[in-house]
Design an enzyme around this catalytic site. Structure first.
Site, mmCIF file in Angstrom:
data_model
loop_
_atom_site.group_PDB
_atom_site.id
_atom_site.type_symbol
_atom_site.label_atom_id
_atom_site.label_comp_id
_atom_site.label_asym_id
_atom_site.label_seq_id
_atom_site.Cartn_x
_atom_site.Cartn_y
_atom_site.Cartn_z
ATOM 1 C CG ASP A 1 4.318 74.321 -12.882
ATOM 2 O OD1 ASP A 1 4.746 75.556 -13.709
ATOM 3 O OD2 ASP A 1 5.282 74.658 -12.087
ATOM 4 C CE LYS B 1 9.261 75.595 -14.554
ATOM 5 N NZ LYS B 1 8.467 76.228 -13.567
ATOM 6 C CG MET C 1 12.012 65.747 -10.898
ATOM 7 S SD MET C 1 13.281 67.793 -10.834
ATOM 8 C CE MET C 1 13.764 67.952 -9.570
HETATM 9 N N1 SAH Z 1 7.294 71.176 -6.037
HETATM 10 C C1 SAH Z 1 7.433 70.092 -6.344
HETATM 11 C C2 SAH Z 1 8.420 69.570 -6.582
HETATM 12 C C3 SAH Z 1 8.219 69.554 -8.509
HETATM 13 S S1 SAH Z 1 9.804 68.504 -9.180
HETATM 14 C C4 SAH Z 1 7.093 69.436 -4.696
HETATM 15 O O1 SAH Z 1 6.923 69.219 -4.097
HETATM 16 O O2 SAH Z 1 6.431 68.212 -4.671
HETATM 17 C C5 SAH Z 1 8.566 67.285 -9.792
HETATM 18 C C6 SAH Z 1 8.583 65.747 -9.638
HETATM 19 O O3 SAH Z 1 8.084 65.965 -7.993
HETATM 20 C C7 SAH Z 1 8.720 64.311 -9.846
HETATM 21 O O4 SAH Z 1 9.714 64.262 -11.342
HETATM 22 C C8 SAH Z 1 8.465 63.631 -9.242
HETATM 23 O O5 SAH Z 1 9.448 62.910 -8.945
HETATM 24 C C9 SAH Z 1 7.639 64.629 -7.751
HETATM 25 N N2 SAH Z 1 6.456 64.202 -7.765
HETATM 26 C C10 SAH Z 1 5.502 65.241 -8.052
HETATM 27 N N3 SAH Z 1 3.951 65.240 -7.712
HETATM 28 C C11 SAH Z 1 4.324 63.281 -7.786
HETATM 29 C C12 SAH Z 1 3.522 62.549 -7.233
HETATM 30 N N4 SAH Z 1 1.947 62.245 -7.530
HETATM 31 N N5 SAH Z 1 4.249 61.151 -7.382
HETATM 32 C C13 SAH Z 1 5.095 61.422 -7.350
HETATM 33 N N6 SAH Z 1 6.077 61.886 -7.342
HETATM 34 C C14 SAH Z 1 5.357 63.074 -7.740
#
Ligand code: SAH
Length: 261
Positions: free
Chosen positions: A43, A65, A178
């Site tokens: 991803d 994505k 998100m």
């Molecule tokens: N499965 C992932 C989430 C995917 S949805 C998890 O468990 O973290 C994607 C969202 O995750 C982004 O829009 C943001 O809100 C958050 N996100 C992912 N990585 C991030 C990071 N390093 N810092 C801040 N937010 C993050």
């Protein structure tokens, strides 16, 4: 000359979480499976440098994505995983954070189940947990919050479809994934459903990485502060009085802070 026979065996699909960003937060199991995989379908938001753990000959397929611009439609992606496994290859389906937290891991597995493809799920540190740790904001704290909720700020049909009365609660920490694009609406709804305008709230951008940025404010002022600072995804919103602890507990100093708090 003999032709390499096509393997009669079906490969396994490993749905692997790569953690929130810092490569050191990858699990040992994830690192081992990535290093052994024949194909890696990854991803947009995976830990930086993680593909460097793959064998040079492993096929690396970008599945994209980025919020609304999905580079590979979900049904095609599901079919791709099935066909790679049917070709006898061991596949790592690499995702950001944890596969079962806003990661569509469940949807991809359903197709594998329906197609009789063996699979395993490898958990990862979800970004809420990683960002909270690196921002010095404990998600629970005996004096502040006895429960924590993870919610999505992603719009569906133009509205955020959330149970606001259950989220706008005292002694609860809410982490919105998100939600940068809908931050103003989130803050408005949390106030409309009973939280005071000066209820603490924070945004963590690029959490756990060397580009991490943390902005703290309250529900009334956070949207303006975030807009002025030009915060973009990936970012998380943390709402709760635990945010007050950041000032005292922040410990992580990113090397490349483009605009510090
Ligand atoms: N499965 C992932 C989430 C995917 S949805 C998890 O468990 O973290 C994607 C969202 O995750 C982004 O829009 C943001 O809100 C958050 N996100 C992912 N990585 C991030 C990071 N390093 N810092 C801040 N937010 C993050």
């Amino acid at each position: 000359m003999t032709q390499k026979p096509t393997s009669p065996l079906v490969g396994t699909v490993y749905i692997v979480g790569s953690g929130p960003g810092d490569l050191d937060l990858l699990t040992l199991r994830a690192a081992r499976l990535i290093g052994e995989a024949d194909a890696i379908v990854y991803d947009h938001l995976i830990a930086e440098g993680v593909l460097g753990l793959a064998r040079p000959e492993a096929e690396k397929i970008y599945a994209g994505k980025e919020s609304s611009k999905h580079s590979v439609p979900q049904h095609e992606l599901n079919r791709l995983l099935v066909s790679l496994a049917r070709a006898g290859r061991n596949v790592v389906r690499l995702k950001g954070g944890d596969p079962f937290v806003f990661g569509r891991g469940g949807e991809e597995i359903e197709t594998l189940v329906d197609s009789g493809i063996p699979f395993e799920v490898v958990p990862g540190v979800t970004s809420a947990v990683g960002c909270a740790a690196y921002a010095g904001i404990p998600l629970t704290h005996r004096e502040h919050a006895q429960a924590v909720a993870f919610a999505t700020g992603h719009l569906k049909d133009g509205t955020i479809n959330l149970d606001w009365p259950s989220l706008a609660r005292p002694r609860l920490t809410v982490v919105f994934y998100m939600g940068v694009g809908t931050l103003a609406e989130i803050c408005r709804q949390m106030i409309a459903h009973g939280l005071p305008p000066d209820h603490p709230a924070a945004v963590v951008q690029n959490g756990t990485t060397q580009r991490q940025r943390v902005l703290t404010a309250d529900l009334a002022t956070l949207p303006g502060k975030v807009a002025a600072a030009g915060v973009t995804a990936p970012a998380l919103i943390i709402v709760g009085t635990v945010v007050r602890l950041h000032r005292k507990l922040a410990w992580f100093s990113p090397r490349l802070p483009d605009r510090p708090d």
